[in-house]
Design a protein around this motif. Structure first.
Motif, PDB file in Angstrom:
ATOM      1  N   LEU A 149      -3.510   8.719  -8.559  1.00 58.76           N
ATOM      2  CA  LEU A 149      -3.672   9.242  -7.207  1.00 58.76           C
ATOM      3  C   LEU A 149      -3.246  10.700  -7.120  1.00 58.76           C
ATOM      4  O   LEU A 149      -3.846  11.480  -6.363  1.00 58.76           O
ATOM      5  N   GLU A 150      -2.239  11.090  -7.868  1.00 62.99           N
ATOM      6  CA  GLU A 150      -1.748  12.457  -7.812  1.00 62.99           C
ATOM      7  C   GLU A 150      -2.759  13.433  -8.397  1.00 62.99           C
ATOM      8  O   GLU A 150      -2.970  14.524  -7.860  1.00 62.99           O
ATOM      9  N   GLU A 166      -9.194   3.341  -3.477  1.00 63.02           N
ATOM     10  CA  GLU A 166      -8.765   2.842  -2.174  1.00 63.02           C
ATOM     11  C   GLU A 166      -8.989   1.340  -2.050  1.00 63.02           C
ATOM     12  O   GLU A 166      -8.175   0.622  -1.475  1.00 63.02           O
ATOM     13  N   LEU A 221      -6.327  -0.287  -3.883  1.00 63.39           N
ATOM     14  CA  LEU A 221      -5.028   0.046  -3.311  1.00 63.39           C
ATOM     15  C   LEU A 221      -4.678  -0.846  -2.130  1.00 63.39           C
ATOM     16  O   LEU A 221      -3.575  -1.371  -2.042  1.00 63.39           O
ATOM     17  N   THR A 222      -5.605  -1.056  -1.219  1.00 60.81           N
ATOM     18  CA  THR A 222      -5.284  -1.713   0.050  1.00 60.81           C
ATOM     19  C   THR A 222      -5.350  -3.230  -0.002  1.00 60.81           C
ATOM     20  O   THR A 222      -4.831  -3.904   0.887  1.00 60.81           O
ATOM     21  N   ARG A 249       1.188   4.033  -3.140  1.00 57.43           N
ATOM     22  CA  ARG A 249       0.975   5.463  -2.929  1.00 57.43           C
ATOM     23  C   ARG A 249       2.180   6.254  -3.435  1.00 57.43           C
ATOM     24  O   ARG A 249       2.033   7.321  -4.033  1.00 57.43           O
ATOM     25  N   ASP A 250       3.372   5.722  -3.175  1.00 63.95           N
ATOM     26  CA  ASP A 250       4.581   6.385  -3.660  1.00 63.95           C
ATOM     27  C   ASP A 250       4.623   6.413  -5.183  1.00 63.95           C
ATOM     28  O   ASP A 250       5.103   7.376  -5.785  1.00 63.95           O
ATOM     29  N   THR A 264       0.834  -1.200   0.000  1.00 65.78           N
ATOM     30  CA  THR A 264       0.000   0.000   0.000  1.00 65.78           C
ATOM     31  C   THR A 264       0.869   1.249   0.000  1.00 65.78           C
ATOM     32  O   THR A 264       0.619   2.202  -0.760  1.00 65.78           O
ATOM     33  N   GLU A 265       1.906   1.254   0.824  1.00 62.86           N
ATOM     34  CA  GLU A 265       2.820   2.393   0.864  1.00 62.86           C
ATOM     35  C   GLU A 265       3.548   2.555  -0.468  1.00 62.86           C
ATOM     36  O   GLU A 265       3.683   3.679  -0.986  1.00 62.86           O
TER      37      GLU A 265
END
Length: 277
Positions: free
Chosen positions: A85-86, A151, A154-155, A55-56, A51-52
């Motif tokens: 996401l950005e 989300e 993503l998770t 996001r990166d 997940t991290e």
């Protein structure tokens, strides 16, 4: 008619999680294995890692394919979600096709979100017989406990829920789409409620595969299952693949103006509603 409804329910068991299943890619991290051969896979840590990492990355594409069969009756679904996401933009397209007792049907649903609001499009039928309907969507109006599509993908919450508490076996490393991944497998170890969506069914066979990059993110998750219900057997499969990490862009769909016009004058519009599956 009752048999058709029962069969449709059975065919949909394997597709219950498709709307919310998620798989998240990593950046690679070299050719090392994610864990040692004799080290238990900590899925909580894995979920946090990927997940991290996603996001990166800032953007990703996920493709899900699921199918099920009960005798000659079949059901299939493909969902593609592109998330930036950005830019805070998401596009999702799902197509479900069924063949029940010789009768075929299908529906296509699309979702476009820009900064938390947008439109959903539903197309029933095909060719000259197709009909499009539209809804406005506002994520701030979702029921409690609901989450945005980006989300959910993503998770990986619902994907991991299927194998909650399972003991994965490390099978070494391999190449997946040019990236070194560690393969993990399980057989007969699953969360039945998550797998069947809480329906009254018995899972007689289950196996799953997980491909993880060295930096701890998932590139692919898939399972095959055999489910017994009301004396009938459904064979189901589901595969998630992630691509275009950090390079996914989300453009406005070509039907956006039509959606704005339809929901603006309420001609053919369904108003504001829930997210498409």
């Amino acid at each position: 008619m009752r048999l058709v409804r029962q069969t449709a329910t059975l065919c949909c068991i394997a597709l219950v999680l498709l709307a919310g299943c998620s798989g998240v890619p990593g950046f690679g991290g070299g050719g090392e294995a994610y864990t040692a051969a004799d080290e238990p896979l900590n899925t909580s840590t894995l979920q946090e890692d990927h997940t991290e990492n996603l996001r990166d990355a800032g953007s990703f594409t996920v493709t899900l394919n699921g199918s099920s069969a009960v005798g000659n009756d079949t059901s299939s679904q493909q969902t593609v979600i592109r998330a930036d996401l950005e830019a805070n933009r998401t596009y999702q397209r799902s197509q479900v096709d069924q063949s029940l007792r010789g009768q075929s049907s299908g529906v296509v649903s699309e979702l476009y979100l820009d900064n938390g609001s947008g439109y959903a499009r539903f197309v029933l039928g095909s060719g000259n017989q197709s009909q499009a309907q539209y809804q406005t969507v506002d994520l701030s109006q979702l029921p409690p406990g609901s989450s945005a599509p980006s989300e959910r993908f993503l998770t990986l919450d619902q994907s991991f829920a299927i194998t909650e508490g399972a003991n994965w076996t490390q099978q070494g490393t391999e190449s997946f789409r040019g990236t070194t991944v560690t393969r993990y497998t399980i057989e007969g170890d699953y969360n039945e409620s998550a797998l069947t969506g809480g329906t009254a069914a018995n899972v007689s066979d289950f196996e799953a595969t997980l491909l993880v990059t060295a930096d701890g993110t998932v590139r692919s998750f898939g399972f095959n299952a055999t489910v017994e219900q009301q004396g009938r057997t459904v064979n189901a499969s589901n595969t998630i693949v992630v691509s275009d990490i950090g390079s996914t862009s989300v453009e406005e769909p070509d039907w956006l103006d039509e959606a704005r016009n339809a929901t603006g004058n309420r001609s053919g519009a369904q108003g504001q509603g829930s997210l498409p599956a």
